[in-house]
Enzyme design. Structure first.
Site, PDB file in Angstrom:
ATOM      1  N   ARG A   1      -2.218 -19.928  12.497  1.00 13.10           N
ATOM      2  CA  ARG A   1      -0.862 -20.204  12.980  1.00 13.10           C
ATOM      3  C   ARG A   1      -0.871 -20.518  14.466  1.00 13.10           C
ATOM      4  O   ARG A   1       0.139 -20.922  15.024  1.00 13.10           O
ATOM      5  CB  ARG A   1       0.048 -19.013  12.668  1.00 13.10           C
ATOM      6  CG  ARG A   1       0.283 -18.818  11.160  1.00 13.10           C
ATOM      7  CD  ARG A   1       1.367 -17.786  10.900  1.00 13.10           C
ATOM      8  NE  ARG A   1       1.696 -17.703   9.488  1.00 13.10           N
ATOM      9  CZ  ARG A   1       1.198 -16.822   8.634  1.00 13.10           C
ATOM     10  NH1 ARG A   1       0.320 -15.934   9.071  1.00 13.10           N
ATOM     11  NH2 ARG A   1       1.556 -16.802   7.371  1.00 13.10           N
TER      12      ARG A   1
ATOM     13  N   LYS B   1     -11.053  -9.426  -1.490  1.00 13.75           N
ATOM     14  CA  LYS B   1     -10.554  -8.318  -2.305  1.00 13.75           C
ATOM     15  C   LYS B   1      -9.674  -7.404  -1.449  1.00 13.75           C
ATOM     16  O   LYS B   1      -9.822  -7.380  -0.219  1.00 13.75           O
ATOM     17  CB  LYS B   1     -11.734  -7.561  -2.928  1.00 13.75           C
ATOM     18  CG  LYS B   1     -12.745  -7.009  -1.904  1.00 13.75           C
ATOM     19  CD  LYS B   1     -12.251  -5.770  -1.235  1.00 13.75           C
ATOM     20  CE  LYS B   1     -12.966  -5.438   0.031  1.00 13.75           C
ATOM     21  NZ  LYS B   1     -12.243  -4.455   0.859  1.00 13.75           N
TER      22      LYS B   1
ATOM     23  N   ASP C   1      -8.948  -0.922   0.045  1.00 15.53           N
ATOM     24  CA  ASP C   1     -10.015  -1.418   0.901  1.00 15.53           C
ATOM     25  C   ASP C   1     -11.396  -1.110   0.351  1.00 15.53           C
ATOM     26  O   ASP C   1     -12.246  -1.997   0.235  1.00 15.53           O
ATOM     27  CB  ASP C   1      -9.874  -0.824   2.304  1.00 15.53           C
ATOM     28  CG  ASP C   1     -10.860  -1.438   3.285  1.00 15.53           C
ATOM     29  OD1 ASP C   1     -11.094  -2.664   3.206  1.00 15.53           O
ATOM     30  OD2 ASP C   1     -11.399  -0.706   4.129  1.00 15.53           O
TER      31      ASP C   1
END
Length: 328
Positions: A35, A95, A175
């Site tokens: 961004r 993931k 996590d």
């Protein structure tokens, strides 16, 4: 060469995945998006990547890439995976690819309607270490498997880290809880039937920081603990009637210890050590993804398997709220 675009300048991309793709034999990074165009350009220059974009949408619309690697915060994985698939790009997403199992149905639908590859970036499933564990179990090297034991812990109380921010999908289970679970499922080909769990949360962050889990796989049990506020440790042990397999650095290969497996016999008077000095699991992951994206017959993590993984994690959260067993 499969041409990758990197969706954000996140650390895991900078430090591990982009170098691995650039080292791969059948794929290359051709674009970086952020961004902040200056940040995208800085990362692109670092890796000699020709194209930089100041928005994710602009890169997805580009014909300079065939596939996208997504290392965004977990809470954004589903949204941008769908957007990338709808742009006709193959997707390798970090993931966990979702935070609830039923969210993965929308990814399966996006994959099917766009006829693209979408896979969750479980690099361990491409590592020689884990493929050897799987083959040893299948070949009966430890007899009948009866118990799997695991641990994965580290210490991180940085309030600005996404792992400690609930709104970004933070928490120990999303996590690192996914690693003992995928490692066991991958190695055995079995699925959990029910779980028991204890989970603790940080009173300041609100994220889960510790879980102790017992899972019933029918023929064997898995017990493991994970934590984000304990001293660093990683281990997985597969214990059978005739011996056991200890995986010394099971998840962050060659970063937390030796890449090796020790196979010990029943009497504990004979051991065989298998060493893997150069597994480069992220490189193998990228190459396997590129082959699968080209239509070659390659084993990758399917979204159907990802949904089963997430059902396991969802069940652990539910089990943490009650005494006794929770069905998966």
């Amino acid at each position: 060469m499969l041409r990758f675009g990197i969706l954000s300048t996140a650390k895991i991309g900078r430090e591990l995945v982009v170098p691995a793709i650039q080292d791969a034999e059948n794929c290359v990074v051709t674009a970086v998006a952020s961004r902040d165009l200056a940040r995208a350009r800085e990362m692109a220059d670092r890796f000699s990547v020709p194209h930089a974009f100041g928005s994710y949408e602009e890169m997805l619309a580009s014909d300079k890439i065939d596939a996208v690697y997504i290392p965004l915060p977990t809470s954004q994985h589903v949204e941008w995976t769908i957007k990338a698939a709808d742009a006709g790009k193959h997707v390798l997403c970090e993931k966990p690819i979702a935070l609830k199992a039923d969210e993965i149905d929308s990814l399966i639908a996006a994959r099917d309607r766009n006829k693209v590859l979408i896979t969750e970036a479980y690099m361990v499933t491409y590592a020689p270490v884990w493929r050897k564990v799987r083959s040893l179990i299948a070949d009966g090297a430890i007899g009948t498997l009866l118990h799997v034991q695991g641990a994965f812990t580290y210490f991180n109380r940085d309030p600005g880290n996404m792992r400690n921010i609930p709104e970004l999908g933070g928490g120990a289970l999303p996590d690192i809880g996914v690693y003992p679970t995928i490692g066991t499922r991958f190695s055995t080909g079995k699925e959990p039937l029910r779980v028991q769990a204890v989970t603790r949360r940080d009173p300041e962050f609100g994220t889960d920081i510790y879980s102790s889990v017992k899972a019933d796989f029918g023929d064997f049990e898995l017990t493991f603990y994970i934590a984000t506020q304990m001293a660093n440790r990683q281990v997985m042990v597969f214990h059978g009637t005739d011996g056991f397999i200890e995986v010394k650095s099971p998840f962050n290969a060659d970063r937390w210890g030796a890449e090796e497996i020790e196979l010990t016999n029943r009497s504990h008077n004979e051991s065989t050590i298998f060493r893997f000095p150069d597994s480069r699991q992220y490189k193998r992951e990228a190459e396997a993804f590129a082959r699968a994206a080209k239509g070659e017959n390659e084993e990758v993590v399917t979204l159907e398997s990802s949904k089963l993984s997430q059902k396991f994690i969802d069940a652990i959260y539910r089990a943490s709220e009650k005494d006794g067993w929770e069905p998966v």
